[in-house]
Structure formats: C-alpha cells, structure tokens
Design a protein around this motif. Structure first.
Motif, PDB file in Angstrom:
ATOM      1  N   ALA A   7     -83.715 -23.771 -32.050  1.00  0.00           N
ATOM      2  CA  ALA A   7     -83.591 -23.690 -33.231  1.00  0.00           C
ATOM      3  C   ALA A   7     -82.089 -24.603 -33.767  1.00  0.00           C
ATOM      4  O   ALA A   7     -82.151 -25.173 -34.895  1.00  0.00           O
ATOM      5  CB  ALA A   7     -83.624 -22.410 -33.854  1.00  0.00           C
ATOM      6  N   PHE A   8     -81.351 -24.300 -32.637  1.00  0.00           N
ATOM      7  CA  PHE A   8     -80.133 -25.224 -33.033  1.00  0.00           C
ATOM      8  C   PHE A   8     -79.729 -26.243 -31.976  1.00  0.00           C
ATOM      9  O   PHE A   8     -78.893 -26.008 -31.256  1.00  0.00           O
ATOM     10  CB  PHE A   8     -79.006 -23.932 -32.710  1.00  0.00           C
ATOM     11  CG  PHE A   8     -79.223 -22.871 -33.782  1.00  0.00           C
ATOM     12  CD1 PHE A   8     -78.933 -22.798 -35.125  1.00  0.00           C
ATOM     13  CD2 PHE A   8     -80.136 -21.738 -33.566  1.00  0.00           C
ATOM     14  CE1 PHE A   8     -79.086 -22.067 -36.065  1.00  0.00           C
ATOM     15  CE2 PHE A   8     -79.995 -20.807 -34.543  1.00  0.00           C
ATOM     16  CZ  PHE A   8     -79.900 -20.943 -35.648  1.00  0.00           C
ATOM     17  N   HIS A 223     -91.313 -25.030 -40.105  1.00  0.00           N
ATOM     18  CA  HIS A 223     -91.629 -23.581 -40.492  1.00  0.00           C
ATOM     19  C   HIS A 223     -90.771 -22.964 -41.593  1.00  0.00           C
ATOM     20  O   HIS A 223     -89.530 -22.898 -41.529  1.00  0.00           O
ATOM     21  CB  HIS A 223     -91.629 -22.764 -39.363  1.00  0.00           C
ATOM     22  CG  HIS A 223     -92.141 -21.411 -39.544  1.00  0.00           C
ATOM     23  ND1 HIS A 223     -93.416 -21.215 -39.934  1.00  0.00           N
ATOM     24  CD2 HIS A 223     -91.557 -20.188 -39.560  1.00  0.00           C
ATOM     25  CE1 HIS A 223     -93.618 -19.728 -39.934  1.00  0.00           C
ATOM     26  NE2 HIS A 223     -92.579 -19.298 -39.812  1.00  0.00           N
ATOM     27  N   ALA A 225     -90.658 -19.490 -43.019  1.00  0.00           N
ATOM     28  CA  ALA A 225     -91.085 -17.971 -42.808  1.00  0.00           C
ATOM     29  C   ALA A 225     -91.174 -17.245 -44.124  1.00  0.00           C
ATOM     30  O   ALA A 225     -90.813 -17.563 -45.232  1.00  0.00           O
ATOM     31  CB  ALA A 225     -90.081 -17.105 -41.979  1.00  0.00           C
ATOM     32  N   PRO A 227     -89.971 -14.482 -45.395  1.00  0.00           N
ATOM     33  CA  PRO A 227     -88.654 -14.288 -45.858  1.00  0.00           C
ATOM     34  C   PRO A 227     -88.217 -15.298 -46.755  1.00  0.00           C
ATOM     35  O   PRO A 227     -87.490 -15.242 -47.939  1.00  0.00           O
ATOM     36  CB  PRO A 227     -87.854 -13.618 -45.085  1.00  0.00           C
ATOM     37  CG  PRO A 227     -88.683 -13.176 -43.726  1.00  0.00           C
ATOM     38  CD  PRO A 227     -89.995 -14.099 -43.840  1.00  0.00           C
ATOM     39  N   ASP A 268     -81.027 -31.277 -39.989  1.00  0.00           N
ATOM     40  CA  ASP A 268     -80.059 -30.674 -39.056  1.00  0.00           C
ATOM     41  C   ASP A 268     -80.322 -30.441 -37.667  1.00  0.00           C
ATOM     42  O   ASP A 268     -79.838 -29.483 -36.863  1.00  0.00           O
ATOM     43  CB  ASP A 268     -79.912 -29.045 -39.846  1.00  0.00           C
ATOM     44  CG  ASP A 268     -78.613 -28.498 -39.344  1.00  0.00           C
ATOM     45  OD1 ASP A 268     -77.655 -29.486 -39.446  1.00  0.00           O
ATOM     46  OD2 ASP A 268     -78.268 -27.285 -39.704  1.00  0.00           O
ATOM     47  N   ARG A 270     -83.380 -28.490 -36.845  1.00  0.00           N
ATOM     48  CA  ARG A 270     -84.030 -27.125 -36.833  1.00  0.00           C
ATOM     49  C   ARG A 270     -85.573 -27.115 -36.745  1.00  0.00           C
ATOM     50  O   ARG A 270     -85.926 -28.010 -37.872  1.00  0.00           O
ATOM     51  CB  ARG A 270     -83.283 -26.351 -37.750  1.00  0.00           C
ATOM     52  CG  ARG A 270     -82.209 -25.360 -36.891  1.00  0.00           C
ATOM     53  CD  ARG A 270     -81.572 -24.446 -37.938  1.00  0.00           C
ATOM     54  NE  ARG A 270     -80.743 -25.347 -38.994  1.00  0.00           N
ATOM     55  CZ  ARG A 270     -81.045 -25.302 -40.511  1.00  0.00           C
ATOM     56  NH1 ARG A 270     -82.281 -24.773 -40.791  1.00  0.00           N
ATOM     57  NH2 ARG A 270     -80.358 -25.984 -41.225  1.00  0.00           N
ATOM     58  N   MET A 272     -87.250 -24.638 -38.296  1.00  0.00           N
ATOM     59  CA  MET A 272     -87.275 -23.490 -39.299  1.00  0.00           C
ATOM     60  C   MET A 272     -86.374 -23.809 -40.450  1.00  0.00           C
ATOM     61  O   MET A 272     -85.141 -24.061 -40.214  1.00  0.00           O
ATOM     62  CB  MET A 272     -87.167 -22.349 -38.820  1.00  0.00           C
ATOM     63  CG  MET A 272     -85.645 -21.946 -38.342  1.00  0.00           C
ATOM     64  SD  MET A 272     -85.829 -20.562 -37.291  1.00  0.00           S
ATOM     65  CE  MET A 272     -83.802 -20.369 -36.876  1.00  0.00           C
ATOM     66  N   LEU A 274     -83.946 -22.581 -43.199  1.00  0.00           N
ATOM     67  CA  LEU A 274     -83.011 -21.069 -43.511  1.00  0.00           C
ATOM     68  C   LEU A 274     -82.680 -21.223 -44.899  1.00  0.00           C
ATOM     69  O   LEU A 274     -82.714 -22.112 -45.657  1.00  0.00           O
ATOM     70  CB  LEU A 274     -81.802 -21.304 -42.742  1.00  0.00           C
ATOM     71  CG  LEU A 274     -81.846 -21.160 -41.240  1.00  0.00           C
ATOM     72  CD1 LEU A 274     -80.582 -21.483 -40.534  1.00  0.00           C
ATOM     73  CD2 LEU A 274     -82.656 -20.008 -40.692  1.00  0.00           C
ATOM     74  N   PRO A 275     -82.257 -20.076 -45.599  1.00  0.00           N
ATOM     75  CA  PRO A 275     -81.728 -19.978 -46.801  1.00  0.00           C
ATOM     76  C   PRO A 275     -80.697 -20.865 -47.013  1.00  0.00           C
ATOM     77  O   PRO A 275     -80.302 -21.390 -48.025  1.00  0.00           O
ATOM     78  CB  PRO A 275     -81.127 -18.610 -46.830  1.00  0.00           C
ATOM     79  CG  PRO A 275     -81.819 -17.870 -45.989  1.00  0.00           C
ATOM     80  CD  PRO A 275     -82.286 -18.833 -44.738  1.00  0.00           C
ATOM     81  N   ASP A 276     -79.803 -21.511 -45.979  1.00  0.00           N
ATOM     82  CA  ASP A 276     -78.606 -22.348 -45.894  1.00  0.00           C
ATOM     83  C   ASP A 276     -79.173 -23.593 -46.763  1.00  0.00           C
ATOM     84  O   ASP A 276     -78.721 -24.197 -47.559  1.00  0.00           O
ATOM     85  CB  ASP A 276     -78.246 -22.403 -44.747  1.00  0.00           C
ATOM     86  CG  ASP A 276     -77.342 -21.245 -44.308  1.00  0.00           C
ATOM     87  OD1 ASP A 276     -78.512 -20.536 -43.582  1.00  0.00           O
ATOM     88  OD2 ASP A 276     -76.305 -20.930 -44.404  1.00  0.00           O
ATOM     89  N   GLN A 279     -80.244 -23.332 -50.310  1.00  0.00           N
ATOM     90  CA  GLN A 279     -78.856 -23.439 -51.280  1.00  0.00           C
ATOM     91  C   GLN A 279     -78.484 -24.799 -51.114  1.00  0.00           C
ATOM     92  O   GLN A 279     -77.736 -25.335 -52.134  1.00  0.00           O
ATOM     93  CB  GLN A 279     -77.882 -22.423 -50.456  1.00  0.00           C
ATOM     94  CG  GLN A 279     -78.242 -20.861 -50.695  1.00  0.00           C
ATOM     95  CD  GLN A 279     -77.045 -19.745 -50.441  1.00  0.00           C
ATOM     96  OE1 GLN A 279     -75.975 -20.321 -50.147  1.00  0.00           O
ATOM     97  NE2 GLN A 279     -77.574 -18.748 -50.595  1.00  0.00           N
ATOM     98  N   ILE A 313     -80.351 -12.603 -50.866  1.00  0.00           N
ATOM     99  CA  ILE A 313     -81.038 -13.059 -49.649  1.00  0.00           C
ATOM    100  C   ILE A 313     -82.133 -12.144 -48.987  1.00  0.00           C
ATOM    101  O   ILE A 313     -81.678 -10.909 -48.634  1.00  0.00           O
ATOM    102  CB  ILE A 313     -80.227 -13.996 -48.642  1.00  0.00           C
ATOM    103  CG1 ILE A 313     -79.637 -14.956 -49.184  1.00  0.00           C
ATOM    104  CG2 ILE A 313     -81.161 -14.359 -47.317  1.00  0.00           C
ATOM    105  CD1 ILE A 313     -78.647 -15.749 -48.574  1.00  0.00           C
ATOM    106  N   PRO A 314     -83.396 -12.238 -49.290  1.00  0.00           N
ATOM    107  CA  PRO A 314     -84.374 -11.190 -48.821  1.00  0.00           C
ATOM    108  C   PRO A 314     -84.260 -10.960 -47.399  1.00  0.00           C
ATOM    109  O   PRO A 314     -84.011 -12.045 -46.557  1.00  0.00           O
ATOM    110  CB  PRO A 314     -85.603 -11.602 -49.347  1.00  0.00           C
ATOM    111  CG  PRO A 314     -85.325 -13.127 -49.504  1.00  0.00           C
ATOM    112  CD  PRO A 314     -84.100 -13.528 -49.601  1.00  0.00           C
TER     113      PRO A 314
END
Lengths: 314, 646
Positions: A7-8, A223, A225, A227, A268, A270, A272, A274-276, A279, A313-314
């Motif tokens: 992922a990274f 992806h 997800a 959340p 980036d 990745r 998946m 991310l909330p980042d 944002q 953030i859930p």
C-alpha cells in the motif's frame, strides 16, 4: 514478498517524471500540478480560475505535451460561434458534396482559454461535447477522440463583458483549481530563466497514446473500502446540513470526490483510497460546487476546512 | 494541535450562552434587589448588542471597575459578600459579566458551569412545581448549549436540542436512583427555601377585635388533612390553636401558667388522619379536638393544644388521631378556674350588670349559657367582616350598640358574659371546617377558615365548647365562610370560588400541588423507609442505602455503556485496535481530533513527539491496510504493533 504491491510502495511512479517536468515549467506549484494530473487520471475536466499571467495556459500546454496528447486551443471571445468550436461543413465543388471540417474540439486535450468571455450558447456547445464525448453538427453525430479532456480557464468573473459559467455548468468540471501567485523563490527562478512559454514547446512526450487509458483503468481499480465510502457520505451529508452553504453537494459531486480520491491515491502509489486523499481533493472538487451562504460566491478554503473539521473519520 | 480551550469561540454559538445566562438569572430577579436585576439585565443586553454588531468586547479597564461597583453594591445591600443571598447575588452578577468577556471556548465553558451551578441556587428560594419544571427545562437547554459548543458550525439547533434531550433522558434513571436511594436527612441541608421561612399569615398568640377578620382575607392554605375514614361533619371540625385566657379589655392572650395534668377522656372511637402543615413559625399543630394519639416530638399542653418542640418552619406532615366526643379536665386546677373568671376591673359595666342578673335569676350554668346564646340569636346581631371600631368598653359597645362583628367579637363577648356570670370560660383560636378537594380527597383548610370560639368549664363535664358564631350565622359552620357572609363583603380570595369553573380549576391545581408536596418534597426518611420496606428491604440504614445507591448507579452505567457499545455502528476489530492506540497516545498527552486522519496524526507525531513516531507509523500502516485495504486486514500485525507502542 515479491509480486504483491504494498500500500505504501516506494517504487518510482510512472508519472513521477511527468510531475517533475511539469514542475520545472510551472514553478512552485507542485500541488496544483498534481491536482491537474489527478483530474485527468480520473477522466474529469479541469477548470483553472485565476488572474491572467499566472501560467494557466502554460500548465495546460505542458500537460498535453508531457502526456503525449493531441492538443488544441480555443481562445474564447464574445463573437465566437458554436461552429467555431465544433467545425463546419463546406461544399466541395469537385466532389459536389459537403465535407466536414472538424473544429478545434476534435483533440485529446482542449484548452478552452477564458471560457467566460464567450456567450452562453457557445459555452454550451463545448460543455455538451464535454458531457457526451461526441459532437452533433448538422444532424450528424461525430465521436470525439479518446481520451478527451477539457482544461478551461476563466478569469474571475467581475470583469465587464463576461458570462460566468452557471452552477449547472460548473458541475461538469471535476475539479477547479487556482494557481495563485508563485512564491518568492519560484518567481525569482522564473525571472532568472526569462519566460517559460518556449519551455513548454520544447518538452517531449513521456507517455504514448496507450499509456494514459491504461493508467485510467488502474485508477478506477483503486479500492475504496466501506469506511471510506462512509466518510465521503458523511462529508456530503454535512455539507447539506451546515448553514455555511446555500445548498449541499450533489450525488454527482460525491462520485467526483471518490474518483478524484482514487486518482490522488494512485498518484501516491497506493492501491486503496484513504481519508487523506479525500481531504486533499475536497477543496478542488467541492469549492465550485458549493455556494457560501453569505456573499454567494464559491465556498472559501476556510469553509471547506471547517467542513472537514466537522466530520469525524469513521 | 491547539488546545481546544484556547480556541476562539464560534460567533454563532454565542446566542446559546446568552440564553443560558438569561434562563439561569431571570428567576432570581423575583427576589433580588431591583438594582441588581437591572444591572444584570443591562450588562446582558449590552453584551448581546456587542455580539450582534460584532464589536470589540470591553477591556480590563472597564471590567475591573464594573466588578468593583457590583461587589460594592452587594456589600452595601447585604452587609456581606458571603452567605446565601449575597452569594447568589454575586453569582448572578458574575454570570452577566462573564458574557462581556466571551472570547474563547474556555469562557463559554465557564458560563455553562456557572449556569448549572446557578440552577441549584433556585432551590434555596422555591421548591414549587414551577421551579422544578423551569429547572428541568433549563437543564435541558444548558446541556443543549454545551452540545452546541462541541458540535461546531455544522450543527443545527433542532438536532442540538434533540441530542441534549437524549442526554437528559439518559440521565433520568440516575436522577431517579439518586432521588429514591440517596440517604435522606430529616432536616434541610443548607437552610430552607425562602418561602418556607417567612410564613407571613397565620394565627398569632393573641387576639383582638379584627385580627381574625384580617386573617380571613387570605385564601392561602394553612394545612391539608387526609382522613383515613370518611370525612366527619363540617360542624365537628374544630382545629385547635392557641387557647387565650388573659383579657385586658381589648386583647386576649395565651396563658402560660401550668395547670393540672391534662386528661382527655375519649367518648367516641378515634378517627385517624394525617395533616400536612404549611410553615407558620408557631408551635401548635392545629389538631382536631380532641387529640388522642400524638406524633413523636410533640406534646399535649394543659389547654389541649398539641404543640411541637420547635416552631414549625417548614412544611411538615403529622399522623394524628382524634375523638370527636370527649371530656377534658373535669378536675381542673382551682388556679386555672380562678384565672378563667378574671375580668379587667371597671370595664364593660353593662355586660357585667347583664351577667349579674343572669347569675341571680338562673339556677344552673347551663341555663345561663342558654340565656347568652339566646341573646345572640334573638337580638339583631349581624355576622360581618366590617365591624365598626369599638371604644374602651369594647364588649359593651359590641353587645349593646354596634351588634355587628366577626367570630372573635362573638367569642370574646360570650366569654366575658360567662365570666361575669361566674362560669370559667376562655377563648380558643384555630380553624373551623375546611373544603374537601374532590380530586384527591384532601380536606383543604385555608386562612379564611380561621375561627375563634369559646370554651366553658362545667362541673363533671370539664371544658365544653360553645360557639356563639353558630347561633348568629349557622351557615358559617355548615357550609363555610363564603356562604355566611353577605356577598359584597367577601374577600376576593373567596369570591372567586362562587364560580364553578374557577373552583374546579383551583381544586385541580391544589391537588397537583399537594401531590407534589406529599410525594416529591415530602419524601423524607420515614417515607423512604416505608417505600423500601414495601420493596422488601425493611432495615435500610444510611450506610446500606449508600451501598445500594452505588450498586444501582453502577448497574445503570453498565446498562447504558452496554447499550452504547451495542449501538455503535462500527464493530470493526481494526477500529477497536486503532482506538486502543489512540487511548495509548492520549495517556502520553497526544490527542487526536475526530477529523484528523491517521497519517496526519503520524506526521504530527514526527515533528512533535519523535520518540513515539516510528512505532506509531508502523501502527498507522497496519491499521490503514486493515481498515481501508482491499484484502481483509492483517489484524495480528496490527495488534502486535499496537501492543509494542512505547
């Protein structure tokens, strides 16, 4: 483990070179360049809004060159007609038939410069093409090349004789960015180098025609997800309930947010979202889709930041 | 991250705080000095105006003089800055002034805390239903203000109110547990509500013409009675207060001398009843004649008045029994009998002459009494609240000239005539009758039921009650004062009762009030023990109660917690591990805002707390993979990494 992509990942990204080269043309604006590329990767159109002379055209031009896209530019003026964009049929005497001369819109990357100078009728000709990926002229429908991107630029609307895009049209642009003034160091470098236009001319393509669609497919496969979708939903929900805005984000805006987030994650490196990512792209995706309750202009950066701060953030 | 307390206060949250201030200070305006109410309102209005126009708040140079002026005013008014009234006044002033320095969230929190505290102080002054309702509403709204402060600009007032209501409802079981189980103390903890301490109306220890007629003007409730059996006939309901034996020509005074040991002989089966006495700051219980069973801490004095050891300065409930047919002190001490024959010398010659003729003519005391009562019945006597003023020979003036008077006139004249005729007699003050509230069955006795009657000592019979008013105005005893007086004379409190609707409403309201007094405010140690005994716990002392309270609260808390956990939308184990990691950070003074992403937090740690950063980075990586990744997350790694956090 060989074969699995982390992922990274720290492996060099295929677009790193594009980002780096564009960064040498538009100095000191890595985030904006990244946003523009993310927008194209997500298959969306881009609106760049700022005062003249801040490098809007150069950015569009540079991206077209670097991504190996067929580029055309339309300078919008108040007397521009729809046919000047889509093309006209002319009668050929020797064949006794009409022949369609495609307009500048038949390109992979169209730069619509100062789109708010043209009349709404002309604007809508372009916007239809953006929405449908095809042009209907004189009863015949002609597909546009793929990929097809529009980068429109617009000067802030308080100038005389302009037709600012209505909200419904703004919604067609996946992102809207502002370049703003370069910082001192960047400006210094720019002045020392003495202009930048011919730099863009000299750039050579880093991708070929098949690369970009493949990348777009990869972006679509990033992806998101459960959340994360919850988070996008919460943000949209919050935008509809806060008194800061006249109205909230539409479902289309939600899709745009997710698509832009995917592209941002892919840039980036990745697999998946991310909330980042959400944002990071939210200001560019949401600001032109929201109207501040006070003043009625675009939502300000602060209001978007407040929106982010109001959602857990859930 | 900035400390939340220092964060600037959000502009739109401010009206909530003004609401809190208004809600909590306004009821105090009812009893505070006017200048303070005006001062607080002006400061509040000013603050609100500043907010509306978005102007700068006043600086220290203005606030300090304001505080000094306010404190000086309070010091001047109350002669102290401490104590209940001055303390509350200070709180009200500070509350108003705090709104002039609303800058950060910290200030807002001070306002909220002060608001909750000010709410409590209202119970010093009143414990009525209205106060209770007001305070419940205020609690809800203050909580809403608190919710709003945490909700940020995105919150809507409707949702805020709903959420606050939810919180308050969640607190309700705790409130009930505390109310029912908190060890009760039979006295007030911090002093009494003002309305109990300063009982204004009620019988006094002496009686002069007009004193009862004045009292009757008030419709206030003196006490409420609940009979265990059927309600006795109205003309049997004599509630005994002070017995007055010493007469100086105008005023009757309570006797203080002791007499023979009192001896009440019941001649009818006792009826039991419960009386709830409003505070009157006297010691008498106003028991029904004649008392047979007394509550603890009370005694029967030699004049058959039941007295408490302390003046009754708060609403109190007593369990009593009475025998309506009785004989009292047939063997009275001679000193008492002599005292009850004394008349001021040289006054009321006409009455004395009349009594003397009766004494000569008639053979038995009963015949003399008969003569006197016939006098009241036959002559043109009128029963009225507007008795003319009487001269030095008050009784003569009344009997032979004005012939208009209220019960105290008749009782006094009757006793003077009796004493003149050689029969020991005295005046008894108290209440007569009462009104039954059909809604809850309580008999309500008001100040307007105040009455005076006479008591005559007869051989073998002891003290026998004679009520001359019954002869003049029989309706007074049968159906109450409002039917005995001419309509034009009725005190306003009684006039209203002629309207059925108003009477009904009044009954309803008083029944509600009574239920509140009996059930809620009257929940004393006795009631608590009764209730617990009924629930199968007969021997609850305060230590056990405290234990039960702790267990009940813990149980409730467990239920609420379990419910909240169950309601939580997220059961993701990765999220739980993440929250564990956050708690770990929290213990190391690193807080994470709800909107802060894990990676943003990791970046912040990099710069702020490098010693934690590396381990936390690994947690973040595993968590993001587990929660947002495509392949189901590797929880084991995450768990290990969380466990390894330094």
């Amino acid at each position: 483990m060989p074969g699995t992509k982390s992922a990274f990942s720290t492996a060099p990204h295929p677009l790193d070179a594009v980002l780096a080269q564009a960064g040498q043309i538009i100095l000191g604006k890595p985030t904006e360049i990244r946003q523009a590329i993310a927008c194209l990767l997500a298959g969306g159109h881009l609106l760049i809004e700022d005062l003249p002379g801040l490098g809007k055209t150069t950015l569009a031009h540079a991206l077209a060159r670097l991504l190996g896209l067929h580029f055309s530019r339309i300078q919008f003026t108040s007397d521009l007609l729809p046919a000047d964009i889509t093309g006209v049929s002319i009668f050929e005497r020797d064949k006794s038939a009409f022949r369609f001369l495609p307009g500048p819109v038949f390109a992979q990357l169209v730069l619509a410069d100062e789109i708010n100078r043209a009349t709404p009728k002309t604007q809508s000709a372009l916007l239809e093409a953006m929405e449908e990926g095809q042009v209907t002229a004189e009863g015949q429908t002609r597909p546009l090349p793929t990929p097809f991107f529009v980068i429109a630029t617009q000067n802030p609307a308080h100038q005389i004789g302009t037709f600012p895009l209505p909200e419904s049209q703004l919604d067609r642009f996946l992102m809207r960015i502002e370049l703003g003034y370069p910082d001192r160091a960047a400006e210094r470098a720019l002045l020392a180098a003495g202009g930048q236009g011919h730099h863009a001319e000299r750039l050579s393509p880093l991708l070929d025609a098949a690369d970009l669609p493949a990348m777009q497919d990869a972006v679509a496969g990033v992806h998101a997800a459960g959340p994360l979708i919850d988070y996008v939903q919460d943000l949209i929900e919050a935008s509809r309930h806060t008194p800061a805005f006249q109205h909230g984000l539409s479902p289309r805006a939600g899709l745009a947010l997710l698509a832009a987030g995917r592209a941002w994650a892919w840039l980036d490196g990745r697999s998946m979202v991310l909330p980042d990512d959400i944002q990071a792209v939210l200001p560019a995706v949401a600001r032109h889709r929201l109207r501040a309750a006070q003043g009625g202009g675009y939502a300000s950066r602060e209001e978007i930041a407040a929106l982010i701060r109001s959602v857990a953030i859930p | 991250m900035s400390t939340p307390a220092r964060e600037a206060l959000e502009h739109n949250a401010t009206p909530w705080l003004f609401g809190v201030a208004a809600l909590t200070t306004a009821p105090h305006f009812l009893h505070q000095p006017y200048w303070l109410s005006a001062f607080a309102s002006l400061v509040l209005l000013w603050g609100f105006r500043l907010w509306q126009r978005d102007l700068r708040l006043p600086g220290r140079w203005l606030m300090i003089p304001l505080v000094i002026v306010g404190c000086a005013g309070i010091l001047f008014e109350f002669r102290t800055l401490l104590g209940r009234d001055a303390g509350v006044a200070m709180l009200v002033m500070f509350m108003a002034m705090k709104l002039l320095e609303l800058k950060s969230r910290r200030d807002a929190m001070v306002v909220i805390t002060l608001g909750y505290f000010l709410l409590l102080t209202h119970y010093f002054y009143s414990q009525s239903i209205f106060t209770g309702l007001w305070l419940l509403t205020a609690t809800w709204l203050i909580t809403a203000a608190l919710v709003r402060l945490h909700g940020g600009p995105a919150s809507r007032w409707r949702a805020t109110l709903r959420y606050a209501a939810q919180l308050c409802l969640q607190a309700l079981p705790f409130m009930l547990a505390l109310y029912l189980l908190f060890p009760r103390i039979s006295g007030p903890l911090w002093g009494l509500p003002q309305d109990a301490l300063s009982a204004k109306t009620g019988l006094s220890e002496q009686m002069s013409p007009g004193s009862i007629a004045n009292l009757v003007q008030s419709g206030e409730i003196a006490f409420r009675v609940h009979f265990d059996g059927p309600l006795p006939a109205s003309d049997k309901l004599y509630w005994r207060g002070p017995v007055m034996e010493d007469f100086d020509g105008t005023t009757w005074r309570q006797a203080t001398a002791r007499s023979a040991p009192e001896r009440v002989e019941a001649r009818s089966p006792p009826i039991t009843y419960q009386t709830t006495l409003e505070a009157h700051n006297q010691r008498w219980l106003l028991a029904l004649d004649a008392p047979t069973t007394l509550p603890a801490d009370t005694f029967l004095n030699s004049r058959m008045t039941v007295n408490a050891r302390q003046p009754i300065s708060q609403r109190q409930r007593f369990q009593l029994a009475a025998s309506l047919d009785y004989r009292f002190n047939p063997q009275e001490a001679p000193a008492v009998l002599r005292r009850n024959l004394l008349l001021p010398s040289g006054l009321n010659p006409q009455s004395a002459r009349l009594a003397a003729t009766w004494r000569e003519r008639e053979k038995t005391p009963l015949a003399i009494i008969e003569q006197a009562l016939r006098l009241f019945a036959s002559r043109d006597f009128a029963y009225t609240l507007q008795a003319p003023l009487l001269g030095t020979d008050a009784i003569d003036d009344f009997l032979f000239r004005s012939q208009r008077g209220f019960c105290e006139h008749y009782a006094a004249a009757f006793v003077v005539l009796m004493r003149g005729a050689g029969i020991p007699a005295r005046v008894v003050g108290g209440y007569q009758g009462g009104e039954r509230n059909p809604l809850d069955g309580y008999l309500v006795v008001r100040q307007s039921d105040a009455h005076a009657w006479s008591e005559v000592w007869l051989e073998q019979q002891g003290w026998v009650r004679y009520d001359p008013t019954a002869v003049v105005a029989p309706a007074r005893l049968e159906s109450g004062l409002s039917n005995a007086l001419p309509f034009a004379e009725l005190p306003p409190a009684l006039v209203r009762l002629r309207s059925d609707l108003m009477r009904n409403l009044r009954h309803r309201w008083e029944a509600i009030n009574n239920a509140w007094n009996q059930q809620v405010l009257g929940y004393d140690p006795l009631r608590q023990r009764e209730l617990l005994a009924r629930l199968g716990w007969p021997d609850a002392d305060w230590a056990k109660l405290a234990g039960a309270l702790a267990v009940a609260c813990a149980g409730l808390l467990a239920v609420v917690t379990a419910w909240t956990l169950y309601q939580r939308p997220e059961h993701d184990p990765a999220l739980r591990l993440w929250h564990k990691a956050l708690r770990h950070l929290h213990r190391r003074q690193v807080n994470c805002a709800p909107w802060e992403t894990p990676r943003a937090l990791a970046r912040r740690l990099d710069s702020e707390r490098p010693e934690l950063a590396a381990a936390f980075d690994r947690v973040v990586e595993a968590y993001l993979q587990a929660r947002y990744g495509k392949v189901p997350g590797d929880l084991k790694t995450l768990r290990e990494r969380v466990a390894q956090l330094p």
